[in-house]
Design an enzyme around this catalytic site. Structure first.
Site, mmCIF file in Angstrom:
data_model
loop_
_atom_site.group_PDB
_atom_site.id
_atom_site.type_symbol
_atom_site.label_atom_id
_atom_site.label_comp_id
_atom_site.label_asym_id
_atom_site.label_seq_id
_atom_site.Cartn_x
_atom_site.Cartn_y
_atom_site.Cartn_z
ATOM 1 N N LYS A 1 14.737 20.519 -22.388
ATOM 2 C CA LYS A 1 14.600 20.831 -20.961
ATOM 3 C C LYS A 1 14.576 22.349 -20.750
ATOM 4 O O LYS A 1 13.789 22.869 -19.950
ATOM 5 C CB LYS A 1 15.747 20.198 -20.161
ATOM 6 C CG LYS A 1 15.711 18.679 -20.092
ATOM 7 C CD LYS A 1 14.498 18.172 -19.336
ATOM 8 C CE LYS A 1 14.557 16.674 -19.053
ATOM 9 N NZ LYS A 1 13.341 16.179 -18.373
ATOM 10 N N SER B 1 17.282 19.327 -15.927
ATOM 11 C CA SER B 1 18.602 18.719 -16.063
ATOM 12 C C SER B 1 19.689 19.780 -16.085
ATOM 13 O O SER B 1 19.471 20.899 -16.552
ATOM 14 C CB SER B 1 18.644 17.917 -17.372
ATOM 15 O OG SER B 1 19.967 17.594 -17.730
ATOM 16 N N TYR C 1 18.427 17.348 -26.541
ATOM 17 C CA TYR C 1 17.812 16.939 -25.267
ATOM 18 C C TYR C 1 17.860 18.090 -24.270
ATOM 19 O O TYR C 1 16.847 18.447 -23.659
ATOM 20 C CB TYR C 1 18.533 15.719 -24.692
ATOM 21 C CG TYR C 1 18.273 15.494 -23.224
ATOM 22 C CD1 TYR C 1 17.032 15.053 -22.771
ATOM 23 C CD2 TYR C 1 19.267 15.744 -22.271
ATOM 24 C CE1 TYR C 1 16.784 14.861 -21.422
ATOM 25 C CE2 TYR C 1 19.024 15.550 -20.924
ATOM 26 C CZ TYR C 1 17.792 15.112 -20.502
ATOM 27 O OH TYR C 1 17.546 14.941 -19.165
#
Length: 352
Positions: free
Chosen positions: A161, A132, A157
């Site tokens: 990643k 991402s 989050y």
């Protein structure tokens, strides 16, 4: 015989669109999902996959499996000879990750470690990872190319990643027969042209466009626009929106890149153009012919003002470029939403 590709999280939005492209490119996907963000259809198969079988007149092998279930994963790898893995599975909501950081670290990191270790044990050394643009954190420059610093993530989050990218890079350094492509997505929107599969968030949508579409269809009263005092064209956040089918085609290009024994490669998948929240609202109003009500709300934790890609490396090395413009993205999204007003199911009946 078609090469088998394991697709983790293949019942979800991006994973299911990649399953379509894999089949059309001549691969044989084997899909696993734990239904955390997929709708259960007939026969305990994700509804998205059931519909793909209908669209393509084919059958798809599916196993309900959580990557935290290490024995179950071992069993699957013993049953199959995979040429590669596409790894989509994981929790993915920025706001939720700020509220539940430990859950995000537990699920995303442990699941990926299980996957990598089982791949190593069974001699499967080719991986495409769904990363991402959140790994870039608050952009130091725009557009963002692959050389932009990473790790200054603004939410858990994004950190998961980033940590997973580091794990994969380290594995590729340690094991020279490993090949991995890390794809840093910007903001996928849109849906398959059939209108039969698309993004169907469970609960309140965390992403802008599904929320806008639900307002347009009447499921929600209004959109909350989080912040209108950013340093952008109209004060609202700017993002690089990419059609999910373009994104899926990027995964096929990445899969082919693995055959070059490429080591570990990183590519941005975006269009290179940023649009603000209010510009996206206007584009969806045009696509749907419906006025979309919105209210300005306070900024949301972990959000950045602007984020858009420099996608030229993917074009140069993968031969991939986003084809669909904003109008097409919004038209396809509206086709999906209007055909499926309450997502994949409504009182148990399909909207087809």
């Amino acid at each position: 015989m078609a090469q088998k590709v394991l697709v983790t999280g293949g019942g979800g939005y991006i994973g299911s669109h990649c399953v379509v492209e894999l089949i059309e490119a001549g691969f044989c996907p084997v899909v696993i999902d734990n239904f955390s963000n997929a709708v259960r259809g007939e026969g305990d198969v994700p509804e998205s996959l059931r519909r793909i079988e209908k669209i393509l007149d084919t059958s798809i092998e599916f196993h309900e499996l959580d990557l935290l279930d290490r024995p179950g994963l071992e069993k699957l790898f013993k049953q199959h000879s995979f040429s590669a893995v596409m790894h989509f599975a994981g929790l993915k909501a920025v706001g939720e990750s700020v509220e539940q950081p430990l859950r995000y670290y537990q699920v995303n990191l442990t699941a990926t470690m299980n996957l990598l270790e089982v791949m190593q044990t069974h001699g499967v050394h080719n991986l495409v990872f769904s990363s991402s643009a959140t790994v870039y954190g608050d952009p130091q420059r725009l557009p963002i190319d692959e050389q932009h610093p990473v790790g200054g993530c603004t939410n858990p989050y994004g950190k998961t990643k980033y940590f997973i990218e580091e794990m994969i890079m380290d594995q590729c350094k340690a094991e020279k027969d490993w090949n991995s492509v890390l794809l840093r997505y910007f903001n996928p929107i849109g849906a398959h042209a059939s209108g039969l599969i698309g993004e169907d968030p469970q609960g309140i949508p965390n992403n802008l466009l599904p929320y806008v579409a639900q307002v347009a269809i009447g499921r929600r009263k209004h959109l909350n626009v989080f912040g209108n005092d950013y340093d952008t064209i109209d004060g609202t956040g700017v993002r690089d929106y990419i059609h999910v089918v373009d994104l899926a085609k990027g995964h096929i290009a990445a899969l082919k890149k693995l055959k070059d024994n490429c080591g570990c490669k990183v590519y941005n998948l975006g269009t290179g153009t940023g649009y603000s929240v209010l510009q996206m609202v206007k584009a969806m109003e045009k696509a749907s012919g419906i006025e979309i009500m919105y209210l300005i709300a306070p900024r949301r934790g972990g959000d950045v003002a602007s984020c858009y890609a420099d996608p030229r490396l993917a074009e140069k090395e993968l031969g991939w470029k986003a084809d669909f413009n904003l109008e097409r993205m919004c038209k396809d999204l509206w086709r999906w939403q209007s055909k499926n007003p309450t997502g994949f199911t409504s009182n148990g009946r399909l909207h087809e």
